[in-house]
Design an enzyme around this catalytic site. Structure first.
Site, PDB file in Angstrom:
ATOM      1  N   THR A  89       0.869  -1.185   0.000  1.00 29.59           N
ATOM      2  CA  THR A  89       0.000   0.000   0.000  1.00 29.59           C
ATOM      3  C   THR A  89       0.905   1.234   0.000  1.00 29.59           C
ATOM      4  O   THR A  89       1.030   1.924   1.002  1.00 29.59           O
ATOM      5  CB  THR A  89      -0.912   0.015   1.247  1.00 29.59           C
ATOM      6  OG1 THR A  89      -0.090  -0.108   2.427  1.00 29.59           O
ATOM      7  CG2 THR A  89      -1.931  -1.092   1.215  1.00 29.59           C
ATOM      8  N   GLU A 149      -0.223  -5.779  10.947  1.00 28.55           N
ATOM      9  CA  GLU A 149       1.037  -6.447  11.311  1.00 28.55           C
ATOM     10  C   GLU A 149       1.948  -5.478  12.056  1.00 28.55           C
ATOM     11  O   GLU A 149       1.914  -4.282  11.803  1.00 28.55           O
ATOM     12  CB  GLU A 149       1.732  -6.996  10.061  1.00 28.55           C
ATOM     13  CG  GLU A 149       1.974  -5.984   8.936  1.00 28.55           C
ATOM     14  CD  GLU A 149       3.273  -5.215   9.058  1.00 28.55           C
ATOM     15  OE1 GLU A 149       4.082  -5.572   9.933  1.00 28.55           O
ATOM     16  OE2 GLU A 149       3.457  -4.242   8.299  1.00 28.55           O
ATOM     17  N   LEU A 151       5.498  -6.159  12.316  1.00 30.47           N
ATOM     18  CA  LEU A 151       6.730  -6.919  12.063  1.00 30.47           C
ATOM     19  C   LEU A 151       7.860  -5.969  11.713  1.00 30.47           C
ATOM     20  O   LEU A 151       7.792  -5.274  10.706  1.00 30.47           O
ATOM     21  CB  LEU A 151       6.515  -7.891  10.902  1.00 30.47           C
ATOM     22  CG  LEU A 151       5.283  -8.799  10.985  1.00 30.47           C
ATOM     23  CD1 LEU A 151       5.160  -9.632   9.710  1.00 30.47           C
ATOM     24  CD2 LEU A 151       5.372  -9.711  12.203  1.00 30.47           C
ATOM     25  N   GLU A 153      11.419  -5.234  10.193  1.00 26.86           N
ATOM     26  CA  GLU A 153      12.343  -5.906   9.283  1.00 26.86           C
ATOM     27  C   GLU A 153      13.563  -6.363  10.077  1.00 26.86           C
ATOM     28  O   GLU A 153      14.048  -5.645  10.947  1.00 26.86           O
ATOM     29  CB  GLU A 153      12.771  -4.968   8.150  1.00 26.86           C
ATOM     30  CG  GLU A 153      11.663  -4.749   7.162  1.00 26.86           C
ATOM     31  CD  GLU A 153      12.127  -4.032   5.910  1.00 26.86           C
ATOM     32  OE1 GLU A 153      13.305  -4.149   5.530  1.00 26.86           O
ATOM     33  OE2 GLU A 153      11.278  -3.356   5.315  1.00 26.86           O
ATOM     34  N   ASN A 206       3.240   3.376  14.544  1.00 27.71           N
ATOM     35  CA  ASN A 206       4.383   3.769  13.720  1.00 27.71           C
ATOM     36  C   ASN A 206       4.636   5.277  13.798  1.00 27.71           C
ATOM     37  O   ASN A 206       5.785   5.725  13.837  1.00 27.71           O
ATOM     38  CB  ASN A 206       4.173   3.343  12.261  1.00 27.71           C
ATOM     39  CG  ASN A 206       4.657   1.914  12.015  1.00 27.71           C
ATOM     40  OD1 ASN A 206       5.071   1.234  12.944  1.00 27.71           O
ATOM     41  ND2 ASN A 206       4.590   1.467  10.781  1.00 27.71           N
ATOM     42  N   PHE A 247      13.994   2.977  21.207  1.00 30.03           N
ATOM     43  CA  PHE A 247      13.762   4.020  20.200  1.00 30.03           C
ATOM     44  C   PHE A 247      14.190   5.395  20.667  1.00 30.03           C
ATOM     45  O   PHE A 247      13.506   6.392  20.469  1.00 30.03           O
ATOM     46  CB  PHE A 247      12.281   4.024  19.772  1.00 30.03           C
ATOM     47  CG  PHE A 247      12.087   3.349  18.439  1.00 30.03           C
ATOM     48  CD1 PHE A 247      12.288   1.991  18.322  1.00 30.03           C
ATOM     49  CD2 PHE A 247      11.753   4.063  17.304  1.00 30.03           C
ATOM     50  CE1 PHE A 247      12.158   1.347  17.104  1.00 30.03           C
ATOM     51  CE2 PHE A 247      11.616   3.443  16.074  1.00 30.03           C
ATOM     52  CZ  PHE A 247      11.818   2.081  15.984  1.00 30.03           C
ATOM     53  N   CYS A 258       8.254   1.708   5.949  1.00 30.80           N
ATOM     54  CA  CYS A 258       7.028   1.876   6.746  1.00 30.80           C
ATOM     55  C   CYS A 258       6.863   3.255   7.368  1.00 30.80           C
ATOM     56  O   CYS A 258       5.876   3.934   7.116  1.00 30.80           O
ATOM     57  CB  CYS A 258       6.985   0.812   7.842  1.00 30.80           C
ATOM     58  SG  CYS A 258       7.111  -0.847   7.181  1.00 30.80           S
ATOM     59  N   LYS A 261       6.233   6.222   4.931  1.00 25.57           N
ATOM     60  CA  LYS A 261       4.942   6.049   4.243  1.00 25.57           C
ATOM     61  C   LYS A 261       3.768   6.259   5.210  1.00 25.57           C
ATOM     62  O   LYS A 261       2.797   6.947   4.899  1.00 25.57           O
ATOM     63  CB  LYS A 261       4.930   4.625   3.666  1.00 25.57           C
ATOM     64  CG  LYS A 261       3.604   4.056   3.299  1.00 25.57           C
ATOM     65  CD  LYS A 261       3.750   2.664   2.679  1.00 25.57           C
ATOM     66  CE  LYS A 261       3.879   1.528   3.665  1.00 25.57           C
ATOM     67  NZ  LYS A 261       2.678   1.176   4.407  1.00 25.57           N
ATOM     68  N   LYS A 319      18.553   0.668   8.138  1.00 26.40           N
ATOM     69  CA  LYS A 319      18.935   0.359   9.522  1.00 26.40           C
ATOM     70  C   LYS A 319      19.786  -0.905   9.454  1.00 26.40           C
ATOM     71  O   LYS A 319      19.847  -1.551   8.399  1.00 26.40           O
ATOM     72  CB  LYS A 319      17.712   0.147  10.416  1.00 26.40           C
ATOM     73  CG  LYS A 319      16.861  -1.055  10.029  1.00 26.40           C
ATOM     74  CD  LYS A 319      15.752  -1.321  11.043  1.00 26.40           C
ATOM     75  CE  LYS A 319      15.005  -2.606  10.700  1.00 26.40           C
ATOM     76  NZ  LYS A 319      13.945  -2.943  11.647  1.00 26.40           N
TER      77      LYS A 319
HETATM   78  C1  UGA Z   1       8.541  -0.436  11.605  1.00 23.75           C
HETATM   79  C2  UGA Z   1       7.938  -0.676  13.003  1.00 23.75           C
HETATM   80  O1  UGA Z   1       8.941  -0.609  14.001  1.00 23.75           O
HETATM   81  C3  UGA Z   1       7.260  -2.057  13.055  1.00 23.75           C
HETATM   82  O2  UGA Z   1       6.626  -2.240  14.326  1.00 23.75           O
HETATM   83  C4  UGA Z   1       6.204  -2.119  11.947  1.00 23.75           C
HETATM   84  O3  UGA Z   1       5.536  -3.353  11.937  1.00 23.75           O
HETATM   85  C5  UGA Z   1       6.894  -1.901  10.617  1.00 23.75           C
HETATM   86  O4  UGA Z   1       7.534  -0.611  10.619  1.00 23.75           O
HETATM   87  C6  UGA Z   1       5.814  -1.946   9.551  1.00 23.75           C
HETATM   88  O5  UGA Z   1       4.971  -1.024   9.527  1.00 23.75           O
HETATM   89  O6  UGA Z   1       5.723  -2.936   8.824  1.00 23.75           O
HETATM   90  P1  UGA Z   1      10.800  -1.184  10.378  1.00 23.75           P
HETATM   91  O7  UGA Z   1      10.321  -0.425   9.171  1.00 23.75           O
HETATM   92  O8  UGA Z   1      11.383  -2.539  10.202  1.00 23.75           O
HETATM   93  O9  UGA Z   1       9.588  -1.381  11.421  1.00 23.75           O
HETATM   94  O10 UGA Z   1      11.879  -0.218  11.061  1.00 23.75           O
HETATM   95  P2  UGA Z   1      12.189   0.234  12.565  1.00 23.75           P
HETATM   96  O11 UGA Z   1      12.933  -0.799  13.286  1.00 23.75           O
HETATM   97  O12 UGA Z   1      10.960   0.772  13.182  1.00 23.75           O
HETATM   98  O13 UGA Z   1      13.200   1.455  12.266  1.00 23.75           O
HETATM   99  C7  UGA Z   1      12.699   2.623  11.580  1.00 23.75           C
HETATM  100  C8  UGA Z   1      13.780   3.662  11.437  1.00 23.75           C
HETATM  101  O14 UGA Z   1      14.081   4.259  12.693  1.00 23.75           O
HETATM  102  C9  UGA Z   1      15.114   3.134  10.902  1.00 23.75           C
HETATM  103  O15 UGA Z   1      15.594   4.038   9.926  1.00 23.75           O
HETATM  104  C10 UGA Z   1      16.018   3.109  12.134  1.00 23.75           C
HETATM  105  O16 UGA Z   1      17.375   3.250  11.849  1.00 23.75           O
HETATM  106  C11 UGA Z   1      15.480   4.308  12.899  1.00 23.75           C
HETATM  107  N1  UGA Z   1      15.785   4.242  14.355  1.00 23.75           N
HETATM  108  C12 UGA Z   1      15.206   3.302  15.133  1.00 23.75           C
HETATM  109  C13 UGA Z   1      16.629   5.193  14.913  1.00 23.75           C
HETATM  110  O17 UGA Z   1      17.156   6.091  14.218  1.00 23.75           O
HETATM  111  N2  UGA Z   1      16.857   5.157  16.261  1.00 23.75           N
HETATM  112  C14 UGA Z   1      16.280   4.212  17.063  1.00 23.75           C
HETATM  113  O18 UGA Z   1      16.539   4.258  18.311  1.00 23.75           O
HETATM  114  C15 UGA Z   1      15.442   3.267  16.488  1.00 23.75           C
END
Ligand code: UGA
Length: 431
Positions: A89, A149, A151, A153, A206, A247, A258, A261, A319
């Site tokens: 989406t 979801e 989840l 990555e 999110n 976080f 995610c 978007k 990440k």
């Molecule tokens: C995110 C959500 O965390 C999941 O719960 C959700 O299911 C998923 O999107 C989705 O909608 O499918 P994800 O996209 O895998 O998961 O990435 P995150 O782990 O959330 O990280 C997002 C961004 O934040 C990355 O660029 C990461 O480097 C950054 N980040 C994260 C930081 O800069 N500092 C932090 O302390 C944590």
């Protein structure tokens, strides 16, 4: 637990994880995708995502016969108990989520779904979509349930099998409970609610994470001006259970498929519903600013002009723990540096040599990325960068300067190796 027959539409990281994990839990699963090559590869247990345990579960489920892959629409849907929608989406032109893949699946399946089947929306969809799907289906004998979801990555299988929560939303409570029963054995707290609330839980989560990170990233900037240290500030914050420990690590901004978007989509929804959401808008603007801020630090590190200057880039994925480059802040920083004339050589453990994501020439070791560089910039928090032999790195570079956008590197070791370290959210020691 009673085994159910499930069709999962979409074999991306959400669909494939959902399919493999449900098969692992004992259900009979058909996973469907429009990409014939992908289906052929998956049928041979070839999984191209960098997702721990996923390949193992796919292989196991193919072997037990509980999982199969199909192109297009399965010839026979007559015995399906649940049809999961796990199609993309993406952000549409207006910033709202583009639901054309969802509509397409419904067009191709609606007349073939058996009576009593439950359509389950796994994709992240704007509030009101479950109701719209119910109307589009126009089938009194088929119900629709939202089951978002959560989840991450790089942790998708773990998050599916040991979830922190399961959210199901429907106007038909019996169907919501049937969907919940599919997860028997995962032992998670549950929220059973209406479809609009379930849809919003996903965006609310999110977007909250995005706001938290934008807050921390601005705090880091403030720390630099105030002579404070973001690591100590967040250490103090983390001890407050109401804030939570996760976080709170500053970085070059949040990215991936995610958060960018979903923040845009929720802002678009709130605009449509005439609700002003300045917090969310500010979180997005703050995120754009981070990328410029990191690029500015690199420019300053090399004396003010990037024209013809070689920069070594460590980390390209959005990440650590994933091979995903979608909406990667690392690439956004690289684009800005290249636009000012920098020559970029990069290394990432999950991006092969010879690839050219954006303006970066990818090499196969961090040392080669550092060779003749006037500055190094760390953009993804791969632990191996912290463990590098920084004395050896110092031997590669033209000028020993490193901009650490993630505060990943061991400051003492890096400085002892002769580098000037420009950290994030810390007073500039000038060393
Ligand atoms: C995110 C959500 O965390 C999941 O719960 C959700 O299911 C998923 O999107 C989705 O909608 O499918 P994800 O996209 O895998 O998961 O990435 P995150 O782990 O959330 O990280 C997002 C961004 O934040 C990355 O660029 C990461 O480097 C950054 N980040 C994260 C930081 O800069 N500092 C932090 O302390 C944590």
């Amino acid at each position: 637990m009673a085994a159910r027959r499930i069709a999962v539409m979409g074999a991306g990281y959400v669909g494939l994880t959902t399919a493999a994990c449900f098969a692992h839990l004992g259900h009979q699963v058909t996973c469907v995708d429009v990409d014939a090559k992908r289906v052929a590869a998956l049928s041979e247990a070839e999984v191209d995502q960098h997702e721990p345990r996923l390949a193992e579960l796919v292989e196991e489920s193919l072997r037990t016969g509980r999982l199969r892959f199909v192109v297009g629409v399965p010839a026979n849907l007559s015995d399906v108990d649940f049809l999961f929608l796990a199609v993309p989406t993406p952000t549409g032109e207006s910033g709202a989520a583009d639901l054309s893949a969802v509509a397409d699946v419904l067009t191709r399946t609606r007349e073939r779904l058996p009576a009593g089947c439950v359509v389950v929306i796994k994709s992240t969809v704007p509030v009101g979509t479950t109701m719209r799907v119910t109307n589009l289906l126009a089938r009194r004998d088929v119900t629709v349930v939202a089951n978002p979801e959560f989840l991450r990555e790089g942790h998708a299988v773990e998050d599916f099998l040991h979830p922190q929560r399961i959210v199901v939303g429907s106007e038909d409570e019996a169907s919501a409970l049937r969907v919940l029963s599919l997860y028997a054995g995962t032992d998670a707290p549950t929220v059973i609610t209406g479809s609009a609330s379930a849809e919003l839980v996903k965006y609310a989560s999110n977007c909250f994470l995005a706001m938290k990170l934008s807050y921390v990233n601005t705090l880091a900037e403030l720390c630099e001006q105030a002579g404070a240290d973001i690591e100590d500030v967040t250490a103090g914050m983390r001890l407050d259970e109401r804030i939570g420990a996760a976080f709170l690590d500053p970085g070059p901004g949040w990215g991936g498929s995610c958060l960018p978007k979903d923040t845009k989509a929720l802002l678009s929804t709130s605009d449509t519903l005439d609700v002003d959401f300045p917090l969310l808008r500010a979180a997005i603007d703050t995120n754009t600013h981070q990328v410029r801020r990191v690029a500015g630090k690199v420019r300053d590190a090399v004396g003010g002009s990037l024209r013809g200057v070689r920069i070594g880039v460590l980390g390209l994925t959005f990440k650590a723990g994933t091979d995903d480059l979608r909406d990667s802040p690392a690439l956004a920083v690289a684009e800005l540096l290249a636009a000012e004339g920098a020559e970029l050589t990069g290394y990432d453990p999950c991006v092969p040599e010879g690839a050219s994501p954006g303006p970066v020439r990818v090499v196969d070791t961090p040392q080669r990325a550092a060779r003749d560089a006037s500055a190094i910039v760390v953009l993804t928090e791969w632990p191996e960068f912290a463990a590098l032999d920084w004395t050896q790195m110092a031997g590669q570079v033209r000028h020993p300067v490193v901009v650490d956008s993630r505060d990943l590197l061991p400051a003492e070791k890096v400085q002892a190796a002769g580098f000037r370290l420009i950290a994030t959210g810390k007073p500039d020691t000038g060393t």
